[in-house]
Design a protein around this motif. Structure first.
Motif, PDB file in Angstrom:
ATOM      1  N   ALA A  61       0.884  -1.332   0.409  1.00 51.58           N
ATOM      2  CA  ALA A  61      -0.072  -0.263   0.034  1.00 51.58           C
ATOM      3  C   ALA A  61       0.803   1.212  -0.450  1.00 51.58           C
ATOM      4  O   ALA A  61       1.918   1.459   0.691  1.00 51.58           O
ATOM      5  CB  ALA A  61      -0.847  -0.036   0.759  1.00 51.58           C
ATOM      6  N   TYR A  62       0.624   2.226  -0.596  1.00 54.07           N
ATOM      7  CA  TYR A  62       1.519   3.279  -1.112  1.00 54.07           C
ATOM      8  C   TYR A  62       0.234   4.486  -0.440  1.00 54.07           C
ATOM      9  O   TYR A  62      -0.874   4.427  -0.649  1.00 54.07           O
ATOM     10  CB  TYR A  62       2.020   3.571  -2.268  1.00 54.07           C
ATOM     11  CG  TYR A  62       2.605   2.673  -2.918  1.00 54.07           C
ATOM     12  CD1 TYR A  62       3.944   3.088  -3.029  1.00 54.07           C
ATOM     13  CD2 TYR A  62       1.782   1.672  -3.271  1.00 54.07           C
ATOM     14  CE1 TYR A  62       4.841   2.291  -3.653  1.00 54.07           C
ATOM     15  CE2 TYR A  62       3.559   0.735  -4.144  1.00 54.07           C
ATOM     16  CZ  TYR A  62       4.693   1.231  -4.343  1.00 54.07           C
ATOM     17  OH  TYR A  62       5.200   0.064  -4.948  1.00 54.07           O
ATOM     18  N   ILE A  63       0.805   5.269  -0.035  1.00 48.82           N
ATOM     19  CA  ILE A  63       0.224   6.293   0.681  1.00 48.82           C
ATOM     20  C   ILE A  63       1.150   7.601  -0.053  1.00 48.82           C
ATOM     21  O   ILE A  63       3.210   7.364  -0.800  1.00 48.82           O
ATOM     22  CB  ILE A  63       0.299   6.755   1.744  1.00 48.82           C
ATOM     23  CG1 ILE A  63       1.411   6.807   2.680  1.00 48.82           C
ATOM     24  CG2 ILE A  63      -0.378   5.452   2.935  1.00 48.82           C
ATOM     25  CD1 ILE A  63       2.388   7.547   4.437  1.00 48.82           C
ATOM     26  N   LYS A  64       0.940   9.876  -0.242  1.00 43.76           N
ATOM     27  CA  LYS A  64       1.134  10.349  -0.293  1.00 43.76           C
ATOM     28  C   LYS A  64       2.267  11.172   0.766  1.00 43.76           C
ATOM     29  O   LYS A  64       2.004  11.519   1.882  1.00 43.76           O
ATOM     30  CB  LYS A  64       0.651  11.445  -1.360  1.00 43.76           C
ATOM     31  CG  LYS A  64       1.145  11.313  -2.406  1.00 43.76           C
ATOM     32  CD  LYS A  64      -0.192  12.549  -3.281  1.00 43.76           C
ATOM     33  CE  LYS A  64       0.413  12.481  -5.080  1.00 43.76           C
ATOM     34  NZ  LYS A  64      -0.344  12.872  -5.611  1.00 43.76           N
ATOM     35  N   LYS A  65       3.734  11.393  -0.057  1.00 44.90           N
ATOM     36  CA  LYS A  65       4.485  12.201   1.415  1.00 44.90           C
ATOM     37  C   LYS A  65       5.197  13.059   0.839  1.00 44.90           C
ATOM     38  O   LYS A  65       6.020  12.829  -0.269  1.00 44.90           O
ATOM     39  CB  LYS A  65       4.841  11.536   2.104  1.00 44.90           C
ATOM     40  CG  LYS A  65       4.750  10.454   3.630  1.00 44.90           C
ATOM     41  CD  LYS A  65       3.983  11.180   4.535  1.00 44.90           C
ATOM     42  CE  LYS A  65       3.862  10.663   5.510  1.00 44.90           C
ATOM     43  NZ  LYS A  65       3.606  11.712   7.153  1.00 44.90           N
ATOM     44  N   ASP A  66       4.800  14.053   0.788  1.00 44.13           N
ATOM     45  CA  ASP A  66       6.148  15.214   0.471  1.00 44.13           C
ATOM     46  C   ASP A  66       5.543  15.321  -1.134  1.00 44.13           C
ATOM     47  O   ASP A  66       6.471  15.563  -2.026  1.00 44.13           O
ATOM     48  CB  ASP A  66       7.465  15.516   0.448  1.00 44.13           C
ATOM     49  CG  ASP A  66       7.477  15.847   1.888  1.00 44.13           C
ATOM     50  OD1 ASP A  66       6.793  16.451   2.646  1.00 44.13           O
ATOM     51  OD2 ASP A  66       8.457  14.873   2.463  1.00 44.13           O
ATOM     52  N   GLY A  67       4.170  15.279  -1.561  1.00 48.98           N
ATOM     53  CA  GLY A  67       3.911  14.905  -3.116  1.00 48.98           C
ATOM     54  C   GLY A  67       4.043  13.435  -4.142  1.00 48.98           C
ATOM     55  O   GLY A  67       3.770  13.300  -5.069  1.00 48.98           O
ATOM     56  N   LYS A  68       4.609  12.615  -3.127  1.00 47.99           N
ATOM     57  CA  LYS A  68       5.899  11.406  -3.345  1.00 47.99           C
ATOM     58  C   LYS A  68       4.553  10.797  -2.759  1.00 47.99           C
ATOM     59  O   LYS A  68       4.246  10.457  -1.632  1.00 47.99           O
ATOM     60  CB  LYS A  68       7.128  11.650  -3.589  1.00 47.99           C
ATOM     61  CG  LYS A  68       8.120  12.353  -4.456  1.00 47.99           C
ATOM     62  CD  LYS A  68       9.026  12.539  -4.054  1.00 47.99           C
ATOM     63  CE  LYS A  68      10.100  13.786  -4.432  1.00 47.99           C
ATOM     64  NZ  LYS A  68      11.772  12.707  -4.170  1.00 47.99           N
TER      65      LYS A  68
END
Length: 226
Positions: free
Chosen positions: A203-210
């Motif tokens: 699973a991916y989340i968004k951190k600092d636009g990435k």
């Protein structure tokens, strides 16, 4: 004088003969009449007897009546036995179904309790782990029937817990459920999931636009870890 006496004797003899003949005729006539009457009477009685013999006897046969009553009684008893047996089968079926439902309810509660809080004696690596949200959607009763049909040991909670962890169906909305669980736990939104192996996903989340990988989740159990 002698001639006159002779004549008288002859006449007397003739009279006696005539009287005797008359009596004989009357006797014969009477005898014939009696014979004729006797024959008529016999004929009448014979005819009457013949008619009596020809009459149909309509008196009820007591034996047949008793047999009929006995047969009807037996038939009634047999019907009663059949009905009673049918009732017993139905009652046993209901009792069995009720017992089965009760057992299924018990096993459902037991397996849930075991998975969520009943494995304190096991290491983290040994524990069977589920999301509560995912576990509550599992058809535990249906899985338990399959478990027993496939040779599973009835009442073995630990064995059944392992069975459902490997065989429970993956819900169509598992991504949504997982996204809510992750947000409730970390306040992060899932932006993408990527398949790894079996029922595991990254699973991916968004951190600092990435997009960054955050946790690995099981689509079957909903359990995730970093």
């Amino acid at each position: 004088m002698k001639v006159q006496k002779l004549m008288l004797v002859i006449m007397l003899v003739c009279s006696m003969v005539i009287v005797g003949v008359g009596c004989s005729n009357r006797n014969n006539s009477s005898s014939k009449e009696e014979t004729r009457s006797s024959k008529v009477i016999e004929k009448t009685e014979s005819t009457k007897k013949t008619k009596d013999n020809n009459k149909v006897v309509t008196t009820p046969d007591k034996t047949n009546t008793e047999n009929k009553n006995e047969t009807e009684s037996t038939s009634t008893e047999n019907k009663k036995v059949v009905v009673d047996n049918a009732k017993k089968v139905e009652e046993n079926s209901k009792s069995s179904e009720s017992s089965s439902n009760s057992m299924n309810d018990n096993i459902a509660e037991k397996v849930k309790s075991y998975i969520i809080s009943g494995q304190e004696n096991k290491s983290e690596a040994e524990k069977i782990k589920w999301s509560n949200t995912f576990l509550n959607k599992v058809d535990i009763e249906g899985l338990y029937k399959n478990y027993i049909a496939n040779g599973g040991k009835a009442g073995d909670v630990e064995s059944f817990a392992k069975y459902i962890t490997s065989n429970a169906a993956i819900s169509n909305d598992w991504k949504d459920m997982f996204g809510k669980d992750l947000y409730n736990a970390y306040g992060e939104n899932v932006v993408r999931v990527e398949p790894l192996e079996g029922d595991l996903y990254q699973a991916y989340i968004k951190k600092d636009g990435k997009e960054v990988p955050f946790v690995v989740v099981s689509a079957r159990t909903g359990y995730f870890h970093g």
